[in-house]
Design a protein around this motif. Structure first.
Motif, mmCIF file in Angstrom:
data_model
loop_
_atom_site.group_PDB
_atom_site.id
_atom_site.type_symbol
_atom_site.label_atom_id
_atom_site.label_comp_id
_atom_site.label_asym_id
_atom_site.label_seq_id
_atom_site.Cartn_x
_atom_site.Cartn_y
_atom_site.Cartn_z
ATOM 1 N N LEU A 1 -2.792 4.824 12.932
ATOM 2 C CA LEU A 1 -2.806 4.511 11.450
ATOM 3 C C LEU A 1 -2.358 5.858 10.743
ATOM 4 N N LYS A 2 -2.232 6.777 11.425
ATOM 5 C CA LYS A 2 -1.968 7.975 10.489
ATOM 6 C C LYS A 2 -0.818 7.952 9.603
ATOM 7 N N VAL A 3 0.336 7.314 10.197
ATOM 8 C CA VAL A 3 1.703 7.145 9.451
ATOM 9 C C VAL A 3 2.197 6.036 9.232
ATOM 10 N N LEU A 4 1.836 5.363 8.029
ATOM 11 C CA LEU A 4 2.322 4.116 7.585
ATOM 12 C C LEU A 4 3.237 4.229 6.669
ATOM 13 N N SER A 5 4.096 2.958 6.369
ATOM 14 C CA SER A 5 4.545 2.625 5.049
ATOM 15 C C SER A 5 3.870 2.201 4.192
ATOM 16 N N ARG A 6 4.218 2.218 2.864
ATOM 17 C CA ARG A 6 3.294 1.978 1.596
ATOM 18 C C ARG A 6 3.084 0.310 1.711
ATOM 19 N N ALA A 7 4.237 -0.364 2.374
ATOM 20 C CA ALA A 7 4.301 -1.841 2.438
ATOM 21 C C ALA A 7 3.269 -2.161 3.550
ATOM 22 N N GLU A 8 3.195 -1.458 4.635
ATOM 23 C CA GLU A 8 2.315 -1.773 5.690
ATOM 24 C C GLU A 8 0.801 -1.175 5.066
ATOM 25 N N VAL A 9 0.571 -0.507 4.380
ATOM 26 C CA VAL A 9 -0.668 -0.091 3.825
ATOM 27 C C VAL A 9 -1.216 -1.229 2.929
ATOM 28 N N ALA A 10 -0.310 -1.662 1.953
ATOM 29 C CA ALA A 10 -0.423 -2.768 1.161
ATOM 30 C C ALA A 10 -0.915 -4.035 2.016
ATOM 31 N N GLU B 1 -14.152 -0.885 2.814
ATOM 32 C CA GLU B 1 -12.884 -1.366 2.134
ATOM 33 C C GLU B 1 -11.907 -0.490 2.597
ATOM 34 N N VAL B 2 -10.725 -0.964 2.508
ATOM 35 C CA VAL B 2 -9.566 -0.257 2.806
ATOM 36 C C VAL B 2 -8.724 -0.227 1.363
ATOM 37 N N HIS B 3 -8.212 0.882 1.276
ATOM 38 C CA HIS B 3 -7.622 1.221 -0.054
ATOM 39 C C HIS B 3 -6.336 2.010 0.230
ATOM 40 N N GLY C 1 -1.060 7.637 1.932
ATOM 41 C CA GLY C 1 -1.237 6.348 3.040
ATOM 42 C C GLY C 1 -2.382 5.481 2.954
ATOM 43 N N MET C 2 -3.526 5.748 3.667
ATOM 44 C CA MET C 2 -4.489 4.593 3.634
ATOM 45 C C MET C 2 -5.805 5.427 3.582
ATOM 46 N N ARG C 3 -6.860 4.890 3.051
ATOM 47 C CA ARG C 3 -8.142 5.414 2.869
ATOM 48 C C ARG C 3 -9.240 4.439 3.241
ATOM 49 N N ILE C 4 -10.279 4.731 4.086
ATOM 50 C CA ILE C 4 -11.426 3.784 4.545
ATOM 51 C C ILE C 4 -12.477 4.026 3.880
#
Length: 466
Positions: free
Chosen positions: A26-35, A78-80, A85-88
């Motif tokens: 999950l370290k490298v994700l697109s913005r669409a994937e994170v959304a 929560e996932v933001h 990328g993404m933060r938990i």
């Protein structure tokens, strides 16, 4: 270092509130994937919270899921989406997952796997018209996609993944035996896959780590396959370095037999019996008659009675053809490891001859009766057809469902609530099979293999109706 705060909750447990960034896949994700991940966590928040909490308490002794949820009732996840990328975000997370405010690296990887698998299924698979979850082929494709997304399918490795089944609460003698067996497997270059919990799921991994270090085959692969209903009672042990969360027990079981190249069964209870009946039912399919699939029941001398009783029950219900699919080896880890090593050569040659993949057992035929999720209720348990008139694979499927229901009533939060509200499940069927079942379950109780969460005295969650 992340900013963090700690305090004591009502149970005098350390808790930590902090933010972490995901690891590995999950370290490298697109913005669409994170959304999509962020949006989905609102839909599966309760499920995600329960499974994440089980992972964050990894390594703690205990199998009481309800107590764990109550102890950490203020825990939130929560996932933001953020720029990188993404933060938990975690609020009131168990302090045992941290050292000096920093999350233990292995637990961070397992937590990332939880988010990855739960959200992936609910965003990419479940709503997709391309996955037919009502057909056998569609379910197998789903299992493949989840394993591939978890990066567990290694195309460059010969068959060497040994699945180890057994109880999460076993004696010290049996636990030591699982470690020695894992050690002997590791010396022969084999990797370990288990249900990821303690006991017979941890021992083989622990033994294999020493052997892998001696043979300089590091890092070894220690794969854990779990599902949301059971993981809270069997939190991942600290050795697991590849975790995958399947959506239900049926896909978990299929994950084992598709990913593994051979299976060892150590002493356990009803959950282990469920796994045995699942595998034997699958192997009894005529399409699988010629497929090599090494299967060994093993344990120390003290486990001889356990396997003799299992063997007797299998012979009565599924017949001699089922008994021919496994070997029982008592108190000899070296013989077990040699048998599995020889079996790996047969598996490799068969897959070469049939042009099947080493990393996923596509050729194995699995009847949809072993794949469809079984919703455990008082009605569904009472309506199970337990009759010798059934085709043997259908009887095996229903016996598997029966044991799955007992597991649910013993340890899963939804099952525990159902038993409290409506009393024991009723089990009906052919008298000779029910008598053998009753004897088997009573022996499990006498051997202290039927335990309730928290070590409470065992009260059956079932009632056999003749």
């Amino acid at each position: 270092m992340n900013e963090f705060a700690t305090h004591k909750n009502e149970e005098l447990r350390d808790t930590v509130s902090t933010s972490v960034y995901p690891a590995r896949s999950l370290k490298v994700l697109s913005r669409a994937e994170v959304a999509r991940l962020s949006d989905a966590t609102e839909e599966v928040g309760g499920l995600l919270r329960q499974v994440a909490l089980a992972v964050l308490t990894s390594g703690e002794q205990g199998d009481d899921a309800e107590k764990m949820l109550e102890t950490y009732k203020d825990f939130r996840i929560e996932v933001h989406q953020v720029t990188r990328g993404m933060r938990i975000d975690l609020e009131n997370a168990p302090g045992c997952a941290f050292v000096d405010g920093e999350m233990i690296r292995g637990i961070r990887e397992l937590l990332s796997a939880v988010v990855r698998d739960i959200v992936y299924f609910h965003t990419e698979i479940h709503p997709s018209p391309y996955f037919d979850l009502d057909s056998s082929e569609g379910i197998t494709n789903t299992v493949f996609e989840i394993l591939r997304n978890a990066k567990l399918l290694d195309t460059d490795v010969d068959p060497r993944m040994i699945v180890c089944w057994g109880g999460h609460s076993i004696s010290s003698e049996e636990y030591d035996y699982t470690k020695e067996t894992g050690y002997q497997l590791g010396l022969r270059g084999m990797d370990i896959c288990t249900g990821c919990g303690p006991g017979a799921m941890k021992g083989p991994m622990k033994g294999a780590t020493i052997a892998h270090a001696k043979q300089r085959t590091l890092p070894g692969r220690y794969v854990g396959i779990s599902e949301p209903g059971i993981i809270a009672a069997e939190s991942p042990n600290p050795i697991v370095n590849d975790l995958v969360i399947m959506p239900d027990i049926e896909k978990r079981l299929e994950g084992f037999v598709r990913l593994g190249h051979g299976i060892l069964v150590f002493p356990g209870g009803v959950g282990t019996a469920e796994e045995i009946l699942y595998l034997l039912g699958v192997l009894l399919n005529p399409d699988n008659a010629d497929m090599p699939f090494p299967l060994v029941f093993t344990g120390p001398e003290s486990a001889r009675d356990y396997f003799e009783e299992i063997d007797r029950f299998v012979g009565l219900t599924l017949g001699e053809a089922a008994r021919e699919r496994y070997r029982i080896i008592i108190d000899n880890p070296v013989a077990v490891a040699r048998h599995m090593a020889e079996g790996m050569q047969k598996v490799r040659q068969w897959r070469v001859d049939t042009n099947d993949a080493f990393y996923f057992n596509w050729k194995l035929t699995t009847d949809v009766g072993f794949q469809e999720p079984f919703e455990v209720t008082h009605e569904s348990m009472a309506s199970l057809d337990i009759s010798p008139e059934l085709p043997v694979h259908e009887l095996a499927a229903n016996l598997r469902r029966l044991f799955s229901g007992i597991v649910t009533g013993n340890v899963k939060p939804n099952g525990l609530r159902a038993i409290r509200e409506h009393g024991p499940f009723e089990i009906k069927g052919e008298p000779a099979i029910l008598a053998a079942l009753d004897d088997l379950l009573k022996r499990f109780v006498a051997q202290h293999r039927m335990k309730l969460p928290g070590g409470k005295p065992y009260e059956p969650c079932y009632r056999i109706v003749s």
